[in-house]
Design an enzyme around this catalytic site. Structure first.
Site, PDB file in Angstrom:
ATOM      1  N   LYS A 115       1.752  -0.198 -20.895  1.00 47.91           N
ATOM      2  CA  LYS A 115       1.755  -0.799 -19.556  1.00 47.91           C
ATOM      3  C   LYS A 115       2.086  -2.278 -19.603  1.00 47.91           C
ATOM      4  O   LYS A 115       2.825  -2.774 -18.749  1.00 47.91           O
ATOM      5  CB  LYS A 115       0.382  -0.620 -18.891  1.00 47.91           C
ATOM      6  CG  LYS A 115       0.184   0.762 -18.319  1.00 47.91           C
ATOM      7  CD  LYS A 115      -0.971   0.772 -17.339  1.00 47.91           C
ATOM      8  CE  LYS A 115      -1.156   2.160 -16.754  1.00 47.91           C
ATOM      9  NZ  LYS A 115      -2.351   2.279 -15.945  1.00 47.91           N
ATOM     10  N   LYS A 196       5.289  11.689 -20.854  1.00 46.26           N
ATOM     11  CA  LYS A 196       4.424  12.349 -19.863  1.00 46.26           C
ATOM     12  C   LYS A 196       4.871  12.038 -18.438  1.00 46.26           C
ATOM     13  O   LYS A 196       5.467  10.977 -18.181  1.00 46.26           O
ATOM     14  CB  LYS A 196       2.963  11.928 -20.063  1.00 46.26           C
ATOM     15  CG  LYS A 196       2.713  10.477 -19.765  1.00 46.26           C
ATOM     16  CD  LYS A 196       1.243  10.147 -19.626  1.00 46.26           C
ATOM     17  CE  LYS A 196       1.163   8.686 -19.206  1.00 46.26           C
ATOM     18  NZ  LYS A 196      -0.068   8.177 -18.768  1.00 46.26           N
ATOM     19  N   LYS A 199       2.802   8.302 -12.780  1.00 45.04           N
ATOM     20  CA  LYS A 199       2.834   7.708 -11.432  1.00 45.04           C
ATOM     21  C   LYS A 199       3.764   6.523 -11.368  1.00 45.04           C
ATOM     22  O   LYS A 199       4.333   6.222 -10.331  1.00 45.04           O
ATOM     23  CB  LYS A 199       1.449   7.126 -11.108  1.00 45.04           C
ATOM     24  CG  LYS A 199       0.390   8.061 -10.740  1.00 45.04           C
ATOM     25  CD  LYS A 199      -0.883   7.218 -10.526  1.00 45.04           C
ATOM     26  CE  LYS A 199      -2.122   8.055 -10.659  1.00 45.04           C
ATOM     27  NZ  LYS A 199      -3.324   7.259 -10.872  1.00 45.04           N
TER      28      LYS A 199
HETATM   29  P1  TYM Z   1      -5.046   8.058 -14.001  1.00 46.35           P
HETATM   30  O1  TYM Z   1      -5.314   7.631 -12.603  1.00 46.35           O
HETATM   31  O2  TYM Z   1      -3.882   7.460 -14.700  1.00 46.35           O
HETATM   32  O3  TYM Z   1      -4.865   9.633 -14.064  1.00 46.35           O
HETATM   33  C1  TYM Z   1      -5.811  10.504 -13.484  1.00 46.35           C
HETATM   34  C2  TYM Z   1      -6.002  11.731 -14.346  1.00 46.35           C
HETATM   35  O4  TYM Z   1      -4.756  12.432 -14.484  1.00 46.35           O
HETATM   36  C3  TYM Z   1      -4.487  12.680 -15.860  1.00 46.35           C
HETATM   37  N1  TYM Z   1      -3.041  12.652 -16.074  1.00 46.35           N
HETATM   38  C4  TYM Z   1      -2.336  13.658 -16.617  1.00 46.35           C
HETATM   39  N2  TYM Z   1      -2.711  14.861 -17.097  1.00 46.35           N
HETATM   40  C5  TYM Z   1      -1.731  15.665 -17.579  1.00 46.35           C
HETATM   41  N3  TYM Z   1      -0.424  15.322 -17.618  1.00 46.35           N
HETATM   42  C6  TYM Z   1      -0.018  14.118 -17.149  1.00 46.35           C
HETATM   43  N4  TYM Z   1       1.279  13.792 -17.181  1.00 46.35           N
HETATM   44  C7  TYM Z   1      -0.980  13.228 -16.623  1.00 46.35           C
HETATM   45  N5  TYM Z   1      -0.918  11.982 -16.091  1.00 46.35           N
HETATM   46  C8  TYM Z   1      -2.189  11.645 -15.761  1.00 46.35           C
HETATM   47  C9  TYM Z   1      -5.181  11.537 -16.597  1.00 46.35           C
HETATM   48  O5  TYM Z   1      -5.434  11.855 -17.933  1.00 46.35           O
HETATM   49  C10 TYM Z   1      -6.447  11.394 -15.777  1.00 46.35           C
HETATM   50  O6  TYM Z   1      -7.419  12.332 -16.199  1.00 46.35           O
HETATM   51  N6  TYM Z   1      -8.392   5.569 -16.745  1.00 46.35           N
HETATM   52  C11 TYM Z   1      -8.206   6.694 -15.876  1.00 46.35           C
HETATM   53  C12 TYM Z   1      -9.127   6.685 -14.677  1.00 46.35           C
HETATM   54  C13 TYM Z   1     -10.569   6.468 -15.017  1.00 46.35           C
HETATM   55  C14 TYM Z   1     -11.454   7.454 -15.545  1.00 46.35           C
HETATM   56  C15 TYM Z   1     -12.707   6.787 -15.658  1.00 46.35           C
HETATM   57  C16 TYM Z   1     -11.288   8.784 -15.929  1.00 46.35           C
HETATM   58  C17 TYM Z   1     -11.272   5.332 -14.848  1.00 46.35           C
HETATM   59  N7  TYM Z   1     -12.551   5.512 -15.224  1.00 46.35           N
HETATM   60  C18 TYM Z   1     -13.798   7.463 -16.173  1.00 46.35           C
HETATM   61  C19 TYM Z   1     -12.397   9.454 -16.438  1.00 46.35           C
HETATM   62  C20 TYM Z   1     -13.629   8.795 -16.552  1.00 46.35           C
HETATM   63  C21 TYM Z   1      -6.773   6.686 -15.349  1.00 46.35           C
HETATM   64  O7  TYM Z   1      -6.136   5.670 -15.277  1.00 46.35           O
HETATM   65  O8  TYM Z   1      -6.355   7.883 -14.889  1.00 46.35           O
END
Ligand code: TYM
Length: 328
Positions: A115, A196, A199
């Site tokens: 990032k 992957k 977003k």
């Molecule tokens: P974020 O917002 O980027 O993504 C949300 C969830 O979607 C999953 N994900 C995917 N799974 C499969 N294939 C993909 N291409 C893909 N892209 C995204 C991510 O693994 C995630 O589960 N840091 C986290 C948010 C967060 C969080 C937490 C999660 C903050 N605090 C505590 C769990 C527990 C994040 O940026 O997810």
């Protein structure tokens, strides 16, 4: 005493939530809530690690919660809340910064490297973000964290920080486990199956947003990159593109991959994609109809209920931490 396992997860209210977020993360939450005590957070403090437009952020926080609801999270069973409503998240993150997190841990985080790249103006928050994520999880004595594969490294750090604190200052934290989908933990980009689905991808051809018009999504599937050859085979190593499409097909339709491979034997990519496009369009039509049903007022009430129930738990954890450190 509550012997139920506690589940915690969250999504950032930024960009376009896509099929990867649904299939990798939110879909498993829906099943877990049938059995466990679940907490689902809209992580707005994470979102501000990069500059956000305030009005847009406010909107996206509500919309993200609506997506949880439309995906099938039942607010009568699970708690849904907005991260910034519980200030203990920031407080515990600061404490973990001082008590366990090392510069070298954070320098190794691949997501930060991706990032921030070489951007000298990247925020300190972006660098420190995995510690805030650890605080999110550890505040509620979480047992299981259902996420996609890209969060595994952050979970390992969370476990390390919890173990270091418990070892150095005394037992406070439960050590959480990561929970990944057997298939779908890493949904790949439609325009590049070696990366992957994301977003923040440069091109909207990379992802299917949960809010894409079904017709737009159909076209994205038809234009998705395919592998050399023409056979529908599942082999992520040699056929990453078609294997990714098979995974999406399987997860949305419930038909297992072997059956799908058999069905399209000798029929080529065209037929396969046309049918998958239909499955995706149907899913989106149904999902978007559900999304319409929730109002902002309803979401605010759900957030308030979540914060009311969770604040005392977060407070208790921070109190225990402060006592161990000599702050109380
Ligand atoms: P974020 O917002 O980027 O993504 C949300 C969830 O979607 C999953 N994900 C995917 N799974 C499969 N294939 C993909 N291409 C893909 N892209 C995204 C991510 O693994 C995630 O589960 N840091 C986290 C948010 C967060 C969080 C937490 C999660 C903050 N605090 C505590 C769990 C527990 C994040 O940026 O997810």
């Amino acid at each position: 005493m509550n012997t139920q396992k506690i589940i915690f997860s969250g999504v950032q209210p930024t960009g376009n939530l896509h099929l990867g977020n649904y299939l990798g993360a939110i879909k498993q939450w829906v099943n877990l809530q049938k059995v466990y005590d679940c907490i689902f957070c809209v992580v707005d403090y994470h979102a501000i690690t990069v500059r956000q437009n305030p009005d847009q952020l406010r909107r996206q926080v509500l919309d993200t919660a609506k997506i949880y609801l439309a995906c099938g999270i039942n607010p009568k069973k699970s708690l849904i809340f907005r991260q910034s409503d519980i200030n203990e998240h920031a407080e515990l993150a600061w404490i973990l910064n001082c008590t366990g997190a090392r510069m070298s841990d954070l320098e190794n985080m691949t997501q930060y490297k991706d990032k921030a790249g070489k951007d000298a103006n990247a925020s300190v928050g972006l660098f420190d973000y995995p510690v805030l994520m650890a605080a999110d999880i550890l505040l509620y004595q979480t047992n299981l964290v259902p996420v996609g594969h890209d969060q595994v490294q952050h979970l390992e750090l969370t476990r390390d920080l919890a173990k270091r604190f418990n070892h150095d200052f005394g037992q406070v934290f439960t050590i959480p486990e990561v929970q990944l989908q057997k298939t779908g933990a890493r949904i790949m980009g439609l325009d590049d199956p070696t990366k992957k689905m994301s977003k923040s991808a440069a091109s909207p051809a990379n992802f299917i947003a949960l809010t894409d018009e079904p017709e737009v999504a159909r076209k994205k599937i038809m234009r998705a990159v395919t592998d050399s050859g023409a056979e529908v085979i599942y082999d992520p190593e040699t056929k990453p593109a078609i294997s990714n499409l098979l995974t999406i097909y399987h997860l949305l339709s419930g038909i297992d991959i072997k059956t799908l491979v058999k069905k399209y034997q000798g029929r080529g990519y065209g037929d396969f994609k046309k049918d998958l496009a239909e499955v995706v369009a149907e899913f989106l039509t149904d999902f978007q109809a559900k999304l319409e049903r929730f109002s902002d007022e309803e979401v605010e009430k759900i957030f308030a209920r979540g914060a009311k129930k969770l604040k005392p738990i977060a407070k208790e954890t921070v109190k225990n931490v402060k006592e161990k450190l000599g702050l109380l």
